[in-house]
Scaffold this motif. Sequence first.
Motif, PDB file in Angstrom:
ATOM      1  N   LEU A  15       0.986  -1.336   0.058  1.00  0.00           N
ATOM      2  CA  LEU A  15      -0.014  -0.087  -0.075  1.00  0.00           C
ATOM      3  C   LEU A  15       0.749   1.266   0.003  1.00  0.00           C
ATOM      4  O   LEU A  15       1.758   1.511   0.688  1.00  0.00           O
ATOM      5  N   VAL A  16       0.616   2.106  -0.855  1.00  0.00           N
ATOM      6  CA  VAL A  16       1.254   3.473  -1.032  1.00  0.00           C
ATOM      7  C   VAL A  16       0.275   4.489  -1.076  1.00  0.00           C
ATOM      8  O   VAL A  16      -0.784   4.591  -1.458  1.00  0.00           O
ATOM      9  N   GLU A  17       0.727   5.826  -0.519  1.00  0.00           N
ATOM     10  CA  GLU A  17       0.179   6.932  -0.693  1.00  0.00           C
ATOM     11  C   GLU A  17      -0.120   7.442  -2.015  1.00  0.00           C
ATOM     12  O   GLU A  17       0.669   6.967  -2.988  1.00  0.00           O
ATOM     13  N   SER A  18      -1.363   8.135  -2.544  1.00  0.00           N
ATOM     14  CA  SER A  18      -1.611   8.379  -3.825  1.00  0.00           C
ATOM     15  C   SER A  18      -1.927   9.836  -3.693  1.00  0.00           C
ATOM     16  O   SER A  18      -2.911  10.340  -3.187  1.00  0.00           O
ATOM     17  N   PRO A  19      -1.135  10.664  -4.248  1.00  0.00           N
ATOM     18  CA  PRO A  19       0.211  10.486  -5.110  1.00  0.00           C
ATOM     19  C   PRO A  19       1.307  10.241  -3.953  1.00  0.00           C
ATOM     20  O   PRO A  19       1.151  10.465  -2.942  1.00  0.00           O
ATOM     21  N   PRO A  33       7.960   9.057  -6.327  1.00  0.00           N
ATOM     22  CA  PRO A  33       8.258   7.877  -7.647  1.00  0.00           C
ATOM     23  C   PRO A  33       9.573   7.101  -7.427  1.00  0.00           C
ATOM     24  O   PRO A  33       9.329   6.009  -7.787  1.00  0.00           O
ATOM     25  N   GLY A  34      10.364   7.348  -6.800  1.00  0.00           N
ATOM     26  CA  GLY A  34      11.501   6.592  -6.165  1.00  0.00           C
ATOM     27  C   GLY A  34      11.287   5.421  -5.683  1.00  0.00           C
ATOM     28  O   GLY A  34      11.501   4.300  -5.751  1.00  0.00           O
ATOM     29  N   MET A  35      10.255   5.715  -4.627  1.00  0.00           N
ATOM     30  CA  MET A  35       9.636   4.495  -3.863  1.00  0.00           C
ATOM     31  C   MET A  35       8.590   3.447  -4.792  1.00  0.00           C
ATOM     32  O   MET A  35       8.897   2.402  -4.719  1.00  0.00           O
ATOM     33  N   LEU A  36       8.060   4.001  -5.681  1.00  0.00           N
ATOM     34  CA  LEU A  36       7.481   3.315  -6.789  1.00  0.00           C
ATOM     35  C   LEU A  36       8.159   2.340  -7.472  1.00  0.00           C
ATOM     36  O   LEU A  36       7.900   1.212  -7.759  1.00  0.00           O
ATOM     37  N   ALA A  37       9.357   3.027  -7.924  1.00  0.00           N
ATOM     38  CA  ALA A  37      10.337   2.275  -8.602  1.00  0.00           C
ATOM     39  C   ALA A  37      11.162   1.166  -8.049  1.00  0.00           C
ATOM     40  O   ALA A  37      11.212   0.083  -8.482  1.00  0.00           O
ATOM     41  N   ILE A  38      11.205   1.444  -6.499  1.00  0.00           N
ATOM     42  CA  ILE A  38      11.730   0.233  -5.927  1.00  0.00           C
ATOM     43  C   ILE A  38      10.763  -0.946  -5.638  1.00  0.00           C
ATOM     44  O   ILE A  38      11.215  -2.002  -5.795  1.00  0.00           O
ATOM     45  N   ALA A  39       9.612  -0.536  -5.415  1.00  0.00           N
ATOM     46  CA  ALA A  39       8.560  -1.673  -5.133  1.00  0.00           C
ATOM     47  C   ALA A  39       8.283  -2.229  -6.692  1.00  0.00           C
ATOM     48  O   ALA A  39       8.436  -3.522  -6.403  1.00  0.00           O
ATOM     49  N   ARG A  40       8.492  -1.795  -7.843  1.00  0.00           N
ATOM     50  CA  ARG A  40       8.156  -2.356  -9.057  1.00  0.00           C
ATOM     51  C   ARG A  40       9.232  -3.163  -9.361  1.00  0.00           C
ATOM     52  O   ARG A  40       9.235  -4.283  -9.868  1.00  0.00           O
ATOM     53  N   ALA A  41      10.486  -2.564  -9.045  1.00  0.00           N
ATOM     54  CA  ALA A  41      11.606  -3.343  -9.126  1.00  0.00           C
ATOM     55  C   ALA A  41      11.926  -4.755  -8.515  1.00  0.00           C
ATOM     56  O   ALA A  41      12.546  -5.703  -9.012  1.00  0.00           O
ATOM     57  N   ALA A  42      11.082  -4.679  -7.281  1.00  0.00           N
ATOM     58  CA  ALA A  42      11.403  -5.792  -6.447  1.00  0.00           C
ATOM     59  C   ALA A  42      10.022  -7.014  -6.750  1.00  0.00           C
ATOM     60  O   ALA A  42       9.941  -7.853  -6.196  1.00  0.00           O
ATOM     61  N   GLY A  43       9.625  -6.527  -7.758  1.00  0.00           N
ATOM     62  CA  GLY A  43       8.132  -7.390  -8.251  1.00  0.00           C
ATOM     63  C   GLY A  43       6.913  -7.155  -7.324  1.00  0.00           C
ATOM     64  O   GLY A  43       6.274  -7.911  -7.179  1.00  0.00           O
ATOM     65  N   LEU A  44       6.929  -5.973  -6.489  1.00  0.00           N
ATOM     66  CA  LEU A  44       5.673  -5.698  -5.883  1.00  0.00           C
ATOM     67  C   LEU A  44       4.704  -5.167  -6.611  1.00  0.00           C
ATOM     68  O   LEU A  44       4.943  -4.507  -7.467  1.00  0.00           O
ATOM     69  N   ARG A  45       3.592  -5.122  -5.965  1.00  0.00           N
ATOM     70  CA  ARG A  45       2.261  -4.467  -6.825  1.00  0.00           C
ATOM     71  C   ARG A  45       1.760  -3.386  -5.951  1.00  0.00           C
ATOM     72  O   ARG A  45       1.232  -3.518  -4.899  1.00  0.00           O
ATOM     73  N   PRO A  46       2.379  -2.030  -6.242  1.00  0.00           N
ATOM     74  CA  PRO A  46       1.754  -0.723  -5.502  1.00  0.00           C
ATOM     75  C   PRO A  46       0.230  -0.495  -5.628  1.00  0.00           C
ATOM     76  O   PRO A  46      -0.252  -0.651  -6.919  1.00  0.00           O
ATOM     77  N   ARG A  90       2.394  12.711 -13.179  1.00  0.00           N
ATOM     78  CA  ARG A  90       2.251  11.630 -13.696  1.00  0.00           C
ATOM     79  C   ARG A  90       2.903  10.364 -12.866  1.00  0.00           C
ATOM     80  O   ARG A  90       2.303   9.543 -12.291  1.00  0.00           O
ATOM     81  N   PRO A  91       4.232  10.705 -12.852  1.00  0.00           N
ATOM     82  CA  PRO A  91       5.005   9.680 -12.002  1.00  0.00           C
ATOM     83  C   PRO A  91       4.669   9.548 -10.639  1.00  0.00           C
ATOM     84  O   PRO A  91       5.313   8.391 -10.052  1.00  0.00           O
ATOM     85  N   TYR A  92       4.030  10.122 -10.032  1.00  0.00           N
ATOM     86  CA  TYR A  92       3.909  10.437  -8.605  1.00  0.00           C
ATOM     87  C   TYR A  92       2.546   9.386  -8.485  1.00  0.00           C
ATOM     88  O   TYR A  92       2.299   9.249  -7.392  1.00  0.00           O
ATOM     89  N   PHE A  93       1.787   9.003  -9.243  1.00  0.00           N
ATOM     90  CA  PHE A  93       0.695   8.144  -9.302  1.00  0.00           C
ATOM     91  C   PHE A  93       1.083   6.519  -9.678  1.00  0.00           C
ATOM     92  O   PHE A  93       1.611   6.447 -10.738  1.00  0.00           O
ATOM     93  N   SER A  94       0.767   5.665  -8.774  1.00  0.00           N
ATOM     94  CA  SER A  94       0.890   4.230  -9.099  1.00  0.00           C
ATOM     95  C   SER A  94      -0.226   3.759 -10.179  1.00  0.00           C
ATOM     96  O   SER A  94      -0.209   2.867 -10.755  1.00  0.00           O
TER      97      SER A  94
END
Length: 478
Positions: free
Chosen positions: A201-205, A208-221, A437-441
Amino acid sequence: MQERSSVAELANQLRRELDRYSPGGKLPSSRALVERFRVSPVTVSRALAQLAAEGLVVTRPGAGAFRARPRSVAEPTGDTSWQEVALSADAAAELVPRTVDASGVLVSLDAPAPGVVEFNGGYLHPSLQPERAMGAALSRAGRRPGAWSRPPMEGLADLREWFARGIGGTITAAEVLVTAGGQSALTTALRALAPPGAPVLVESPTYPGMLAIARAAGLRPVPVPVDADGVKPALLADAFAATGARVFVCQPLFQNPTGAVLAPERRGEVVRIARDAGAFVVEDDFVRRLVHEDSGPLPRPLAAEDPDGVVVHVGSLTKATSPSFRVAALVARGPVLERLRAIQIVDSFFVPRPFQEAALELVGSPAWPRHLRSLSAELKARRDTMTAALRLRLPELALPHVPSGGYHLWLRLPDGMDEATLVAAALRSGVAVTPGRPYFSAEPPAAHLRLSFAAVANAEEIAEGVRRLRAACDEVLG
């Protein structure tokens, strides 16, 4: 910015004059170039380094710079097409394919071209950085006994104690790990707390760096909306129930990008909701030291009020110092601390001891509180300058919240105005801005811009940047 411009101009001039020298021929000495072009030795050194990186000159310590000899035989062109198969072979087996997209981070890291106003920066302008104090701290640190020996894996005891005192509550030095910046700490935390394929779970917005970390680890924001008082507790509870997530990442203080502060009545509720879900809260406390002069008392970190180990806290010195001063803390209590420690050791062993020693020297010096007071006053002045200029010149851009901390403003564009088109027009007008745009998952509810007032030189540059943004808006609106 002036230094970068001088380096580029000198490099261009030297590039044009290279034909005067035969291959292997010696260029004028650095001293001669300083006198001829009336620039600093540093500018000469950086210009020659740029030409050397392009393969046009060769520098030899103690001998000078020489025109590079042309390659007599062209290097064969390789075929890297095989990598497409190798890099995608495992994707079909992954529940959530791991993607490494750094574009949202690079927006605030890339330096714009000379002459472009930097409203997209994510760090303090050099004029706001405590450069002299950092240099003195690093010099003193290098002379400390044992400064170049291996540090404890968790970090120097005194530095861990300093971070623990800053958080407060019952946090102790034993619950602190020293990390190489907040980004590294967030990466360790997400890897420790959620397996590949899991929702987070992530705040919206959000950052972006945290979203990138999550996706690179195979997580679903999974986005949870925020308002002027931070994340909405009812929606957070619904998201936990719907997804089964075991992690929520938030920035309770001066949230990036909205600037919101989690309201007092929501603080305990957010931790309770996570505890009831059997989940962790990752608290990214990234700009606590970038408070503005008119802020008033700050709320304590969530970790200071959490005896049950729900909150994993990340705090950093980087934002208040320099992008190169990458020293941070990762704080947790209970069994999860050992997992965090193990991952950090496997990934990076430890933060170099000279940096840790320099951090101790810096925060223990009289220059540190002076720097924070000066920075607090300057950030408020810059925020007010940018806010006033936007309201005067760009009233159609909505500014729903003026923060009392941090280094940026979050603007909503008028309905129908295309975000990407405006960003491109702004760059043509000489001002770099950050798209929303990059601030939204997930799909954003509207178009936005984030404008930094800390990465520019002064108030005059802020006013000029807003003037250029006005010109860009006029171009887009036709």
